[in-house]
Scaffold this active site. Structure first.
Site, short mmCIF file in Angstrom:
data_model
loop_
_atom_site.label_atom_id
_atom_site.label_comp_id
_atom_site.label_asym_id
_atom_site.label_seq_id
_atom_site.Cartn_x
_atom_site.Cartn_y
_atom_site.Cartn_z
CB ALA A 267 7.23 -0.71 -1.27
NE ARG A 268 12.69 2.08 -1.34
CZ ARG A 268 13.99 2.14 -1.06
NH1 ARG A 268 14.69 3.22 -1.39
NH2 ARG A 268 14.61 1.14 -0.49
N PRO B 188 0.85 -1.20 0.00
CG PRO B 188 -0.02 -1.07 2.16
CD PRO B 188 0.78 -1.95 1.27
CG LEU B 189 3.35 1.65 -2.82
CD1 LEU B 189 3.60 1.37 -4.29
CD2 LEU B 189 4.65 1.74 -2.06
CB THR B 190 1.18 7.27 1.06
OG1 THR B 190 0.93 6.45 2.20
CG2 THR B 190 0.44 8.58 1.23
CG HIS C 2 10.01 -1.91 5.70
ND1 HIS C 2 9.68 -0.60 5.42
CD2 HIS C 2 11.18 -2.15 5.04
CE1 HIS C 2 10.61 -0.07 4.65
NE2 HIS C 2 11.53 -0.99 4.42
CD GLN D 185 -1.22 0.13 5.37
OE1 GLN D 185 -0.93 1.22 4.94
NE2 GLN D 185 -0.33 -0.85 5.48
CB CYS E 160 2.82 4.87 9.21
SG CYS E 160 2.88 6.50 8.42
#
Length: 639
Positions: A509-510, A300-302, A454, A354, A385
């Site tokens: 993610a990235r 889940p990427l803001t 993570h 999320q 976060c």
């Protein structure tokens, strides 16, 4: 003038620069030559240069300085910082980014009454919008293209005359056309789910939504608190609350026997025999099950993990997708912008949402709200976060150090949910003080369905590599609960090493932002030397998905452009496989300045905001006069 640049280039080819990826010497260049080439070629493509030969010769001459108007990387204050700051890479975020309201792009819009079958405008002469279609078309920005993606896909365009591709479905007398065959094919199709209805929004704002299950659970917390105050911890253990066997800390039991005590009456009065609904809640084994084993999970990427981007990743093989982090308090208030983060496309077969929060009452009610009003396969708690706004309130990483609240939140959400509950955590808060291995055994007792770890702490952020050795240790502690590893996966070789640690799956993610085709590479175990034209086609798909999601009018086009630019700030870090001296590229290696195998490949390698805007103009037309964009992360704009 050219000699220092040539000497520095020779030095770079002789030995790898620390922190930079190793490229084949023939592709390396200097910053001045790179930008001179990109600028001259772009101008040449618009007819401002005489011939191809002149453009090639110009790249071999003294580098041309960039026009001041194109230097959008930093604000004036940052540019005027003295010393050798221009040689340093900036860190952190641009927190005061300019925000242009979508309404600013349309000087005078078409009245809604004209769009809705020419009904009479209720505002009459006081209306500030156009009622004359011919006058509106005279002031409307030029169409971007000749075909409308919405009309070609669904048979009609909901944006009608305001669409930036309106000529594709507008008759000479300004009537909107429809394709009856396509409309019939798409009849009854629900492309996007989980939209916030107006009735629910009003109920949430009036606080008239009932949270029956949440209240049942929260009563157990208040009953426990009252009994503890009256009788002390010793007597309270014998009541509705049991002691934590691991650390002696009090914890609320969610078992059926403790939630409904023997002397407590059933919540519903019945005539005749009791039904299962009266006294039995859903047990963990009866909840909807999700197979998390050996799956590729798009994180889940803001900002960047929006619905159009997730659709792109699904095409390349992502197994699990998750909506962007949503604040539980904003969801409970019925904020439209926050509910938009829960939307699910029909292509997302395994989809979760999320949520972030720091109190058991709001998180439990939010979970019940999601459970009753959305279609999701799982709900994820963001306890990883790192941003200050969340952490200082006790949410995100702060939950990892507030185990009592964390336990109450997990148990409360589990009590009201009919789908699995997952948790995303970091190694800890401080850099050299890991605490995840202490939390994981506790979370197993709290009936968490899956854990994502993570491999970095909050303080560490992205300054060092993820600790996969620690992830290995935690994976063994979590068994049989699935544990997903997250951090630094940018190639299938990285994925193979991650699998060897014994994790149940991988969250990316990235890596997905830099190269969304990473899911295909991992599944096919190969390095994909993707061409620049193929990458432009990916961006074209994103723009079409964006127009479908945000709209094909001026507002929707510019919103799509903004999110595309956010994505390009990551995508520009990709180095084509054919240019690398050493394969694969590592995620912590910064790309040096290099010339691509063609102009488009060079343009896509630019770290300059102005060049990202140029790429967006290829797909979404020229930017408005008042358009402004500053990247979210300072590291994306090199001086």
């Amino acid at each position: 003038m050219e000699k220092p640049a040539e000497e520095s280039l020779e030095k770079r080819t002789d030995e790898a620069v620390k922190g930079e990826a190793a490229l084949k010497p023939q592709f390396l260049t200097t910053k001045e030559k790179f930008h001179a080439f990109v600028d001259s070629e772009w101008q040449g493509s618009k007819g401002e240069k005489a011939s191809e030969n002149n453009r090639v010769e110009e790249t071999n001459e003294t580098p041309v300085e960039e026009p001041e108007t194109k230097k959008l990387k930093l604000n004036a204050e940052e540019q005027n910082k003295g010393g050798n700051s221009d040689r340093k890479r900036l860190r952190g975020q641009n927190k005061s980014r300019p925000h242009t309201k979508p309404t600013a792009y349309d000087e005078k819009r078409l009245c809604l009454s004209v769009l809705q079958a020419n009904r009479e405008c209720s505002f009459g002469d006081k209306c500030h919008f156009h009622h004359n279609v011919a006058e509106y078309f005279a002031t409307k920005p030029a169409d971007i293209g000749e075909s409308c993606y919405l009309y070609d896909t669904f048979g009609k365009c909901a944006y009608g005359l305001t669409c930036r591709f309106a000529k594709a479905h507008t008759t000479p007398d300004f009537k909107t056309m429809e394709n009856a065959e396509l409309i019939k094919v798409n009849e009854g199709r629900n492309v996007v789910k989980n939209s916030l209805s107006k009735d629910l929004q009003i109920s949430l704002r009036k606080r008239s939504v009932a949270f029956k299950k949440s209240e049942e659970y929260l009563k157990t917390l208040s009953n426990y608190k009252d009994k503890r105050d009256q009788q002390g911890n010793g007597d309270a253990r014998a009541a509705e609350v049991s002691a934590d066997p691991a650390g002696g800390e009090q914890r609320v039991s969610t078992d059926t026997e403790t939630q409904a005590s023997p002397d407590k009456q059933p919540p519903v009065k019945t005539v005749g025999p009791l039904t299962d609904v009266d006294v039995i809640k859903v047990r963990p084994c009866e909840k909807k099950q999700v197979d998390f084993k050996d799956k590729l999970y798009l994180a889940p990427l803001t900002t960047c993990g929006n619905l159009p981007f997730r659709r792109v990743c699904k095409r390349f093989g992502a197994d699990i997708t998750c909506g962007e982090m949503a604040m539980c308090t904003n969801l409970l208030q019925g904020q439209q912008s926050e509910w938009a983060l829960l939307k699910r496309h029909e292509s997302e077969d395994v989809f979760g949402v999320q949520v972030e929060g720091c109190f058991p009452d709001t998180m439990t009610r939010c979970a019940e709200l999601i459970n009753n009003n959305t279609d999701v396969d799982f709900v994820d708690i963001n306890s990883g976060c790192p941003i200050d706004l969340v952490y200082k309130k006790g949410g995100g990483c702060g939950l990892m150090t507030r185990t009592r609240k964390f336990e109450q939140i997990i148990k409360g959400m589990n009590y009201v949910l009919d789908v699995p509950l997952t948790v995303k955590i970091r190694t800890g808060v401080q850099e050299k003080c890991n605490i995840a291995h202490k939390l994981i055994p506790e979370m197993k007792k709290w009936d968490v369905s899956m854990i994502t770890l993570h491999g970095r702490s909050r303080e560490q952020r992205y300054t060092k590599l993820a600790d996969w050795d620690y992830i290995t240790t935690c994976s063994k502690l979590a068994s049989p609960v699935p544990l997903f590893g997250n951090g630094d996966i940018l190639s299938y070789e990285d994925a193979i090493k991650a699998r060897e640690t014994g994790v149940s799956g991988m969250m990316i993610a990235r890596g997905a932002l830099i190269k969304p085709w990473i899911f295909t590479e991992i599944k096919e175990s190969r390095h994909w030397d993707i061409s620049s034209s193929e990458r432009l086609d990916i961006l074209r798909d994103f723009s079409n998905f964006g127009l479908e999601h945000w709209g094909s009018d001026t507002r929707g086009v510019e919103k799509t452009r903004t999110f595309m630019l956010e994505w390009l700030s990551f995508m520009c870090r990709y180095i084509p496989v054919g240019l690398l001296e050493r394969i694969p590229q590592k995620i912590n290696e910064r790309p040096p300045y290099y010339m691509g195998r063609n102009y488009l490949e060079s343009l896509m390698a630019s770290q300059h905001v102005g060049d990202w805007v140029r790429i967006s103009e290829m797909l979404l037309g020229p930017v408005p006069k008042n358009f402004n964009f500053l990247p979210k992360h300072k590291a994306n704009a090199y001086k």
